[in-house]
Write a protein that holds these residues in place. Structure first.
Motif, PDB file in Angstrom:
ATOM      1  N   ASN A 128     -21.835 -23.286  20.386  1.00 44.08           N
ATOM      2  CA  ASN A 128     -22.582 -22.639  21.466  1.00 44.08           C
ATOM      3  C   ASN A 128     -23.619 -23.544  22.120  1.00 44.08           C
ATOM      4  OD1 ASN A 128     -22.269 -19.545  22.092  1.00 44.08           O
ATOM      5  ND2 ASN A 128     -21.738 -19.813  19.944  1.00 44.08           N
ATOM      6  N   HIS A 129     -23.899 -24.691  21.523  1.00 46.70           N
ATOM      7  CA  HIS A 129     -24.896 -25.604  22.081  1.00 46.70           C
ATOM      8  C   HIS A 129     -24.241 -26.943  22.403  1.00 46.70           C
ATOM      9  CE1 HIS A 129     -27.326 -22.615  19.961  1.00 46.70           C
ATOM     10  NE2 HIS A 129     -28.314 -22.960  20.755  1.00 46.70           N
ATOM     11  N   LYS A 130     -24.502 -27.447  23.585  1.00 40.83           N
ATOM     12  CA  LYS A 130     -23.891 -28.699  24.018  1.00 40.83           C
ATOM     13  C   LYS A 130     -24.529 -29.913  23.341  1.00 40.83           C
ATOM     14  CE  LYS A 130     -21.031 -26.929  27.040  1.00 40.83           C
ATOM     15  NZ  LYS A 130     -21.056 -25.548  26.585  1.00 40.83           N
ATOM     16  N   SER A 131     -25.764 -29.771  22.865  1.00 41.05           N
ATOM     17  CA  SER A 131     -26.463 -30.882  22.230  1.00 41.05           C
ATOM     18  C   SER A 131     -26.645 -30.601  20.745  1.00 41.05           C
ATOM     19  CB  SER A 131     -27.828 -31.096  22.896  1.00 41.05           C
ATOM     20  OG  SER A 131     -28.593 -32.031  22.164  1.00 41.05           O
ATOM     21  N   LEU A 132     -26.302 -31.565  19.897  1.00 40.99           N
ATOM     22  CA  LEU A 132     -26.400 -31.384  18.452  1.00 40.99           C
ATOM     23  C   LEU A 132     -27.843 -31.188  17.999  1.00 40.99           C
ATOM     24  CD1 LEU A 132     -24.692 -31.294  15.876  1.00 40.99           C
ATOM     25  CD2 LEU A 132     -25.086 -33.764  15.629  1.00 40.99           C
ATOM     26  N   LYS A 133     -28.789 -31.796  18.727  1.00 37.72           N
ATOM     27  CA  LYS A 133     -30.185 -31.678  18.301  1.00 37.72           C
ATOM     28  C   LYS A 133     -30.687 -30.239  18.397  1.00 37.72           C
ATOM     29  CE  LYS A 133     -32.325 -32.784  22.779  1.00 37.72           C
ATOM     30  NZ  LYS A 133     -33.191 -33.726  23.510  1.00 37.72           N
ATOM     31  N   PRO A 193     -29.869 -22.797  25.418  1.00 36.66           N
ATOM     32  CA  PRO A 193     -29.209 -22.230  24.252  1.00 36.66           C
ATOM     33  C   PRO A 193     -29.155 -20.720  24.319  1.00 36.66           C
ATOM     34  CG  PRO A 193     -31.438 -22.940  23.704  1.00 36.66           C
ATOM     35  CD  PRO A 193     -31.161 -23.414  25.099  1.00 36.66           C
ATOM     36  N   SER A 194     -28.023 -20.162  23.865  1.00 32.50           N
ATOM     37  CA  SER A 194     -27.890 -18.715  23.837  1.00 32.50           C
ATOM     38  C   SER A 194     -28.687 -18.127  22.695  1.00 32.50           C
ATOM     39  CB  SER A 194     -26.416 -18.326  23.714  1.00 32.50           C
ATOM     40  OG  SER A 194     -25.853 -18.953  22.594  1.00 32.50           O
ATOM     41  N   MET A 195     -29.083 -18.957  21.750  1.00 32.87           N
ATOM     42  CA  MET A 195     -29.910 -18.498  20.647  1.00 32.87           C
ATOM     43  C   MET A 195     -31.045 -19.493  20.448  1.00 32.87           C
ATOM     44  SD  MET A 195     -28.754 -17.479  16.754  1.00 32.87           S
ATOM     45  CE  MET A 195     -27.800 -16.056  17.302  1.00 32.87           C
ATOM     46  N   SER A 196     -32.268 -19.013  20.475  1.00 32.16           N
ATOM     47  CA  SER A 196     -33.431 -19.895  20.346  1.00 32.16           C
ATOM     48  C   SER A 196     -33.529 -20.466  18.938  1.00 32.16           C
ATOM     49  CB  SER A 196     -34.705 -19.110  20.665  1.00 32.16           C
ATOM     50  OG  SER A 196     -34.922 -18.111  19.668  1.00 32.16           O
ATOM     51  N   ALA A 197     -34.368 -21.504  18.778  1.00 33.00           N
ATOM     52  CA  ALA A 197     -34.559 -22.125  17.468  1.00 33.00           C
ATOM     53  C   ALA A 197     -35.092 -21.110  16.467  1.00 33.00           C
ATOM     54  CB  ALA A 197     -35.509 -23.315  17.591  1.00 33.00           C
ATOM     55  N   ARG A 198     -36.024 -20.280  16.909  1.00 33.51           N
ATOM     56  CA  ARG A 198     -36.601 -19.270  16.009  1.00 33.51           C
ATOM     57  C   ARG A 198     -35.540 -18.271  15.556  1.00 33.51           C
ATOM     58  NH1 ARG A 198     -41.994 -16.190  17.822  1.00 33.51           N
ATOM     59  NH2 ARG A 198     -42.699 -18.341  17.597  1.00 33.51           N
ATOM     60  N   LYS A 199     -34.685 -17.862  16.492  1.00 38.03           N
ATOM     61  CA  LYS A 199     -33.632 -16.907  16.139  1.00 38.03           C
ATOM     62  C   LYS A 199     -32.588 -17.562  15.246  1.00 38.03           C
ATOM     63  CE  LYS A 199     -30.774 -13.298  18.200  1.00 38.03           C
ATOM     64  NZ  LYS A 199     -30.242 -12.723  19.460  1.00 38.03           N
ATOM     65  N   GLN A 200     -32.283 -18.841  15.516  1.00 41.33           N
ATOM     66  CA  GLN A 200     -31.359 -19.580  14.651  1.00 41.33           C
ATOM     67  C   GLN A 200     -31.865 -19.588  13.215  1.00 41.33           C
ATOM     68  OE1 GLN A 200     -29.766 -23.502  15.695  1.00 41.33           O
ATOM     69  NE2 GLN A 200     -30.497 -23.173  17.770  1.00 41.33           N
ATOM     70  N   ILE A 201     -33.155 -19.902  13.058  1.00 45.19           N
ATOM     71  CA  ILE A 201     -33.744 -19.978  11.717  1.00 45.19           C
ATOM     72  C   ILE A 201     -33.706 -18.610  11.039  1.00 45.19           C
ATOM     73  CG2 ILE A 201     -35.899 -20.361  10.446  1.00 45.19           C
ATOM     74  CD1 ILE A 201     -36.553 -22.539  12.547  1.00 45.19           C
ATOM     75  N   TRP A 242     -21.623 -30.799   4.366  1.00 43.71           N
ATOM     76  CA  TRP A 242     -20.730 -29.777   4.906  1.00 43.71           C
ATOM     77  C   TRP A 242     -21.325 -29.119   6.151  1.00 43.71           C
ATOM     78  CZ3 TRP A 242     -15.842 -28.470   4.599  1.00 43.71           C
ATOM     79  CH2 TRP A 242     -15.440 -27.199   5.023  1.00 43.71           C
ATOM     80  N   PHE A 243     -22.608 -28.745   6.081  1.00 43.21           N
ATOM     81  CA  PHE A 243     -23.230 -28.073   7.219  1.00 43.21           C
ATOM     82  C   PHE A 243     -23.345 -28.992   8.428  1.00 43.21           C
ATOM     83  CE2 PHE A 243     -25.350 -25.292   3.871  1.00 43.21           C
ATOM     84  CZ  PHE A 243     -24.410 -24.290   4.034  1.00 43.21           C
ATOM     85  N   ILE A 244     -23.678 -30.246   8.194  1.00 39.27           N
ATOM     86  CA  ILE A 244     -23.743 -31.205   9.301  1.00 39.27           C
ATOM     87  C   ILE A 244     -22.361 -31.357   9.929  1.00 39.27           C
ATOM     88  CG2 ILE A 244     -24.124 -33.628   9.905  1.00 39.27           C
ATOM     89  CD1 ILE A 244     -26.278 -33.678   7.675  1.00 39.27           C
ATOM     90  N   GLY A 245     -21.335 -31.474   9.091  1.00 41.64           N
ATOM     91  CA  GLY A 245     -19.971 -31.611   9.592  1.00 41.64           C
ATOM     92  C   GLY A 245     -19.511 -30.403  10.391  1.00 41.64           C
ATOM     93  N   LEU A 246     -19.838 -29.207   9.913  1.00 47.71           N
ATOM     94  CA  LEU A 246     -19.466 -27.983  10.634  1.00 47.71           C
ATOM     95  C   LEU A 246     -20.099 -27.949  12.022  1.00 47.71           C
ATOM     96  CD1 LEU A 246     -19.680 -25.037   8.052  1.00 47.71           C
ATOM     97  CD2 LEU A 246     -17.652 -25.851   9.258  1.00 47.71           C
ATOM     98  N   ALA A 247     -21.385 -28.303  12.084  1.00 51.79           N
ATOM     99  CA  ALA A 247     -22.084 -28.282  13.367  1.00 51.79           C
ATOM    100  C   ALA A 247     -21.494 -29.299  14.335  1.00 51.79           C
ATOM    101  CB  ALA A 247     -23.579 -28.544  13.160  1.00 51.79           C
ATOM    102  N   VAL A 248     -21.145 -30.492  13.829  1.00 55.61           N
ATOM    103  CA  VAL A 248     -20.568 -31.542  14.685  1.00 55.61           C
ATOM    104  C   VAL A 248     -19.205 -31.102  15.225  1.00 55.61           C
ATOM    105  CG1 VAL A 248     -19.613 -33.881  14.682  1.00 55.61           C
ATOM    106  CG2 VAL A 248     -21.822 -33.429  13.580  1.00 55.61           C
ATOM    107  N   ILE A 249     -18.364 -30.547  14.347  1.00 53.72           N
ATOM    108  CA  ILE A 249     -17.040 -30.078  14.786  1.00 53.72           C
ATOM    109  C   ILE A 249     -17.179 -28.941  15.794  1.00 53.72           C
ATOM    110  CG2 ILE A 249     -14.894 -28.986  14.033  1.00 53.72           C
ATOM    111  CD1 ILE A 249     -15.266 -30.455  11.350  1.00 53.72           C
ATOM    112  N   GLY A 250     -18.122 -28.046  15.528  1.00 51.23           N
ATOM    113  CA  GLY A 250     -18.363 -26.950  16.463  1.00 51.23           C
ATOM    114  C   GLY A 250     -18.800 -27.452  17.830  1.00 51.23           C
ATOM    115  N   LYS A 251     -19.665 -28.475  17.818  1.00 49.39           N
ATOM    116  CA  LYS A 251     -20.139 -29.039  19.089  1.00 49.39           C
ATOM    117  C   LYS A 251     -18.988 -29.640  19.889  1.00 49.39           C
ATOM    118  CE  LYS A 251     -22.256 -33.017  19.353  1.00 49.39           C
ATOM    119  NZ  LYS A 251     -21.525 -33.713  20.450  1.00 49.39           N
ATOM    120  N   GLN A 252     -18.056 -30.284  19.196  1.00 53.21           N
ATOM    121  CA  GLN A 252     -16.904 -30.867  19.884  1.00 53.21           C
ATOM    122  C   GLN A 252     -16.053 -29.790  20.544  1.00 53.21           C
ATOM    123  OE1 GLN A 252     -16.632 -34.137  20.339  1.00 53.21           O
ATOM    124  NE2 GLN A 252     -18.544 -34.262  19.182  1.00 53.21           N
TER     125      GLN A 252
END
Length: 204
Positions: free
Chosen positions: A32-37, A102-110, A157-167
């Motif tokens: 859902n986010h174009k930037s990994l950061k 982002p469709s979900m803010s950092a606070r909501k993500q956390i 694992w979590f880093i990998g999931l986020a990277v694959i999702g971003k792609q």
């Protein structure tokens, strides 16, 4: 020590590979986010929560849960409410717009990552029960190696999931497939909630 580390690695991999609510959420946010950061909050939160659960498991908290079924039931009830809310939120969520808001803010993500990690009773019982039991056979440096290996698997694992999702998100410029992913994620989380209800029934 190598045997303990290998045991921790394989055990953690086996526990984290199934498509559970936590994995779905991390992957979903990456897509859902174009930037990994912008997904760093959910990666950090999920990683720290897993680290906490693993440490509690190694320290023997599973014995406490086994002695008090009412405590298990309370965890199940609270976790079920959060899972249902998360499923509803993902079902109705829309992808970010063209300006990459982002469709979900950092606070909501956390907040969501905390709930799906620490209030997901299925994950808690698996992690604390299985890892706690396995860690009890080791002492000293071997237990430390086992613990570090299981924690490392979670973070990678979590880093990998986020990277694959971003792609995936990058390939879906229109956002059409992300909407579908959100709905599939919601259904998977509802399935996890169903398992929670089944486990609750056995305790009542």
């Amino acid at each position: 020590m190598f045997q303990a580390m290998l045991h921790g690695f394989l055990l953690a991999l086996g526990l984290i590979l199934p498509l559970g609510a936590q994995n779905v959420f991390v992957f979903n946010q990456g897509a859902n986010h174009k930037s990994l950061k912008k997904v760093i909050p959910v990666i950090l939160t999920a990683g720290l929560c897993d680290t906490l659960l693993i440490l509690l498991a190694v320290l023997g908290v599973s014995l406490l849960l086994n002695q008090y079924p009412s405590l298990q039931l309370a965890i199940y009830i609270i976790g079920l409410l959060f899972l249902l809310y998360m499923a509803w939120s993902l079902w109705t969520e829309k992808p970010g717009d063209a300006t990459d808001q982002p469709s979900m803010s950092a606070r909501k993500q956390i907040g969501f990552a905390l709930s799906v990690s620490l209030l997901n009773p299925h994950a808690i019982m698996d992690t604390i029960g299985v890892i706690g039991t396995s860690a009890s056979v080791y002492m000293g440096e071997e237990k430390l190696a086992f613990t570090c290996a299981t924690i490392a698997v979670s973070w990678v694992w979590f880093i990998g999931l986020a990277v694959i999702g971003k792609q995936l998100g990058r390939l879906d410029a229109s956002g059409k497939y992300i909407v579908i992913l959100n709905k599939v994620s919601s259904l998977i989380i509802l399935a996890v909630a169903g398992i929670v209800i089944k486990n609750m029934w056995t305790l009542i």
